[in-house]
Design an enzyme around this catalytic site. Structure first.
Site, short mmCIF file in Angstrom:
data_model
loop_
_atom_site.label_atom_id
_atom_site.label_comp_id
_atom_site.label_asym_id
_atom_site.label_seq_id
_atom_site.Cartn_x
_atom_site.Cartn_y
_atom_site.Cartn_z
N LYS A 173 0.83 -1.21 0.00
CA LYS A 173 0.00 0.00 0.00
C LYS A 173 0.87 1.25 0.00
CE LYS A 173 -3.91 -0.10 2.58
NZ LYS A 173 -4.65 -0.24 3.87
C1 E4P Z 1 -8.09 -0.06 4.35
O1 E4P Z 1 -7.31 -0.33 3.44
C2 E4P Z 1 -8.13 1.27 4.97
O2 E4P Z 1 -6.89 1.57 5.55
C3 E4P Z 1 -9.28 1.33 5.97
O3 E4P Z 1 -10.44 0.84 5.35
C4 E4P Z 1 -9.50 2.73 6.51
O4 E4P Z 1 -10.67 2.73 7.30
P1 E4P Z 1 -11.05 3.94 8.28
O5 E4P Z 1 -11.37 5.14 7.46
O6 E4P Z 1 -12.26 3.43 9.03
O7 E4P Z 1 -9.86 4.17 9.17
#
Ligand code: E4P
Length: 286
Positions: free
Chosen positions: A111
């Protein structure tokens, strides 16, 4: 249960939780992690509570152990591992971390944030056969840039539009997902949409209706889904948006990624939050 076309990923940082979800659903297609979720991993919290001092290297080793435990639990959507970055991290620094993290498990996706440096790191990664998941995406322009930067990749790249965080600022986050899906319907298909920041069962059902290729979902929403007997949207399902609509933009996907406007305030804030959650874990122990 009728398996949705959308692949289901667990949004978390705890292998025990992934195991529980797998028992409940009978399958887990993949997993996403991020620095905030890793900071909340029960073992890391225990270490901190016990006064252990974690260096940056030890924190990476813990992250590695967590994803190595999760890796065999999931199927082909893989495990997303996020590089640590702040506003000053260069593409080369991100790529160096990404390359190391990619060697941890056989089914890793790395990522990177949807920023100019993150896109450069993604471009370098796909040319080295490293799978990517472009995170902190809040706009169609950022998704178009991901498409352009990852062209030529041998394996699909993921882009993760964050629904809940757009809802939080009074916008209709699901519109971004819908708009990106529409834009990619006329593409070569090398970028898959991974709906992220899912906060409700309605978000998930709308992802099923839009047929996003993937959705990453917190365990508690998957538990709700199970308690509703794995409800699927029927032809009458209508997503009820609360926020301001986000209009579709006609964008030319053949342009270079630098031609798109990748600035977004929530991307900047998201990077700051991930960096501070990561550092808080270290500084509390230092
Ligand atoms: C996943 O890849 C993301 O980091 C996650 O869904 C973020 O979620 P949040 O906005 O609830 O922190």
């Amino acid at each position: 249960m009728t398996r949705p076309k959308t692949k289901i990923l667990v949004d978390g940082g705890d292998a025990q939780e992934t195991k529980r979800v797998k028992e409940l659903l009978g399958f887990v297609d993949g997993q996403t992690t991020n620095p905030s979720l890793i900071a909340r991993n029960p073992h890391i919290r225990e270490l901190i509570a016990a006064g252990h001092k974690l260096s940056g290297k030890e924190e990476m080793d813990e992250y590695k152990k967590i994803v190595q435990t999760i890796s065999p639990l999931v199927s082909d959507a893989g495990v997303s591992i996020e590089v640590f970055s702040d506003q000053g991290t260069t593409a080369q620094e991100m790529f160096d971390q990404g390359r190391e993290m990619f060697s941890w498990i056989p089914n890793a996706y790395i990522k990177y944030p949807c920023t100019a440096e993150g896109l450069r790191a993604a471009q370098m990664s796909v040319s080295h056969g490293i799978r990517v998941n472009m995170t902190l995406c809040f706009s169609q322009q950022q998704a178009a840039a991901v498409y352009a930067a990852t062209k030529g990749t041998k394996e699909p790249a993921y882009v993760s539009p964050f629904v809940g965080r757009l809802d939080d600022i009074g916008q209709n986050g699901m519109d971004v997902v819908k708009n990106i899906k529409r834009m990619f319907s006329k593409s070569d298909g090398h970028v898959l949409v991974l709906a992220a920041s899912i906060r409700s069962l309605e978000h998930l059902l709308y992802c099923f209706q839009l047929e996003t290729e993937l959705a990453t979902v917190p365990a508690k929403i998957l538990e709700q889904w199970a308690s509703q007997k794995f409800l699927m949207p029927d032809e009458h399902f209508q997503y009820k948006a609360s926020g301001k609509p986000i209009a579709y933009q006609e964008l030319d996907l053949e342009r270079p990624w630098e031609a798109f406007d990748v600035q977004h305030d929530l991307t900047r804030k998201g990077i700051d939050k991930f960096a501070s959650d990561y550092r808080a874990t270290l500084s509390r122990t230092a």
